[in-house]
Each structure stands twice: as structure tokens, then as C-alpha cells.
Design a protein around this motif. Structure first.
Motif, short mmCIF file in Angstrom:
data_model
loop_
_atom_site.label_atom_id
_atom_site.label_comp_id
_atom_site.label_asym_id
_atom_site.label_seq_id
_atom_site.Cartn_x
_atom_site.Cartn_y
_atom_site.Cartn_z
N MET A 1 0.91 -1.19 0.06
CA MET A 1 -0.46 -0.16 -0.18
C MET A 1 0.55 1.69 0.18
O MET A 1 1.60 1.33 0.79
CB MET A 1 -1.08 0.27 1.26
CG MET A 1 -1.50 1.12 1.08
SD MET A 1 -3.34 1.52 3.01
CE MET A 1 -2.22 0.05 3.96
N HIS A 2 0.52 2.67 -0.96
CA HIS A 2 1.56 2.72 -1.13
C HIS A 2 0.54 4.24 -0.63
O HIS A 2 -0.54 4.16 -1.22
CB HIS A 2 1.83 3.27 -2.52
CG HIS A 2 3.05 2.54 -2.77
ND1 HIS A 2 3.79 2.46 -2.11
CD2 HIS A 2 2.35 1.18 -3.56
CE1 HIS A 2 4.60 0.95 -3.19
NE2 HIS A 2 3.75 0.79 -3.82
N LEU A 3 0.84 5.18 0.43
CA LEU A 3 -0.18 6.13 1.28
C LEU A 3 0.23 7.72 1.01
O LEU A 3 1.70 8.03 1.10
CB LEU A 3 -0.30 6.42 2.38
CG LEU A 3 -2.26 6.70 2.76
CD1 LEU A 3 -2.97 6.18 2.32
CD2 LEU A 3 -1.31 6.04 4.43
N PRO A 11 -5.68 10.52 5.58
CA PRO A 11 -4.82 10.21 4.02
C PRO A 11 -5.77 10.56 2.67
O PRO A 11 -7.13 11.26 2.73
CB PRO A 11 -5.77 8.40 3.83
CG PRO A 11 -6.24 8.63 4.62
CD PRO A 11 -6.12 9.18 6.14
N VAL A 14 -4.10 6.26 -2.36
CA VAL A 14 -3.60 5.30 -2.26
C VAL A 14 -3.98 4.66 -3.26
O VAL A 14 -4.32 4.95 -3.86
CB VAL A 14 -4.61 4.69 -0.98
CG1 VAL A 14 -5.94 4.50 -1.48
CG2 VAL A 14 -3.91 3.11 -0.45
N ARG A 134 -8.80 -2.19 -1.37
CA ARG A 134 -9.00 -0.22 -2.13
C ARG A 134 -10.20 -0.10 -0.95
O ARG A 134 -9.99 0.88 -0.59
CB ARG A 134 -8.42 -0.42 -3.09
CG ARG A 134 -8.60 1.17 -3.49
CD ARG A 134 -7.97 1.21 -4.79
NE ARG A 134 -7.18 2.98 -4.99
CZ ARG A 134 -7.98 3.83 -5.25
NH1 ARG A 134 -9.69 3.21 -4.98
NH2 ARG A 134 -8.01 4.96 -5.95
N ILE A 137 -9.69 0.38 2.29
CA ILE A 137 -8.90 2.10 2.83
C ILE A 137 -9.60 2.93 2.39
O ILE A 137 -9.25 3.73 3.44
CB ILE A 137 -7.74 1.90 1.96
CG1 ILE A 137 -7.14 0.02 2.07
CG2 ILE A 137 -7.05 1.99 2.36
CD1 ILE A 137 -5.93 0.10 1.45
#
Length: 154
Positions: A1-3, A11, A14, A134, A137
């Protein structure tokens, strides 16, 4: 996961990739997804301000791309990059600016990951498909944004 997170640790964007995918190729697409509202006329703009990625993201091409986008980049140089610059001698250029005080603010990203892990479905990864994960998230991110909004008004 790139945030990607804002200054409050909420956030904003993502990207999910397989576990073996590198961080550096995902940095620019991640920042492209962020739209920041601006004061005055005009629609939302891109990221302005700063970017505090991890050491693996400190590749010279990344620094150049962020410089063209007018985004301040604060990350320590990797040892191989220092050695390559030293081997070039005076043609290697100056070392990039690095502010340890600003880099200490990187813990905001880590705190966001910890807040997301408080959601049981995210921490244990019940959803096996990437699209469902996703979605979880994004729902958790919405909850975090709403909680912050309620605290700001109280």
C-alpha cells in the motif's frame, strides 16, 4: 500500500501494488491523484508544499521530477548516490539539501498507517481481492476524515 497523507496525517491518496513492487515508481502516480483546493479563483491544484518520502525514493530522477512540479523534497541520500557523486569529483555537483527537522515530520505518515490498522478488516486483510481491499481502505479513510471534522467543530 502506497499512501499520501496531508499534514494532519489524513489519507489523501492510495495505490495498491503487489508486495514485490518498488516504492519509487509509485511516488509520482500517487502524487498525481492528489488534488488540493486553493484559496481564491480556480479549481483544485496539484500538490504544493513538501514531500517526505523514504530513503529508497531519493533517486535523482525523482528529485528532478518533483523539482519540476515545484514540490520541496526532503529525504536523505543513499550511500551509493553519495559514492557516485564523490567519484565524479567536482562534476558530481553539490549534495541535495536535507533538513533533519523537516524529515522528522515523516512520522505523520507512519501514524496514518497505524490509524488505518485500527480497522480490523484492514489489519487482518479479510478482503482477498485488491479492489475490495482498496475499497475498505477508502471507507476507513472517509471515517478518519469525518472523525477529524467532528473534532474540529467540537
Amino acid at each position: 500500500m502506497h499512501l499520501a497523507v496531508d499534514g494532519r496525517g489524513l489519507p489523501m491518496s492510495v495505490i495498491l501494488t503487489p508486495g514485490q513492487a518498488g516504492d519509487n515508481p509509485q511516488l509520482l502516480p500517487l502524487l498525481d491523484q492528489v488534488a488540493v483546493g486553493r484559496d481564491g479563483p480556480g479549481g483544485p491544484g496539484n500538490v504544493r508544499g513538501g514531500c517526505w518520502p523514504t530513503r529508497p525514493n531519493s533517486h535523482p530522477s525523482t528529485r528532478t521530477a518533483l523539482r519540476h512540479r515545484k514540490i520541496a523534497f526532503t529525504s536523505p541520500e543513499r550511500s551509493d548516490q553519495i559514492a557516485r557523486r564523490a567519484a565524479k569529483g567536482s562534476r558530481g555537483g553539490r549534495p541535495p539539501a536535507f533538513d533533519t527537522g523537516l524529515y522528522a515530520d515523516r512520522n505523520v505518515v507512519e501514524r496514518c498507517f497505524n490509524r488505518l490498522k485500527q480497522f480490523r478488516a484492514l489489519a487482518t486483510r479479510y478482503a482477498k481481492r485488491a479492489a475490495y481491499y482498496r475499497t475498505e481502505i477508502i471507507i476507513a479513510a472517509i471515517v478518519l476524515w469525518l472523525r477529524t471534522g467532528l473534532q474540529d467543530t467540537a
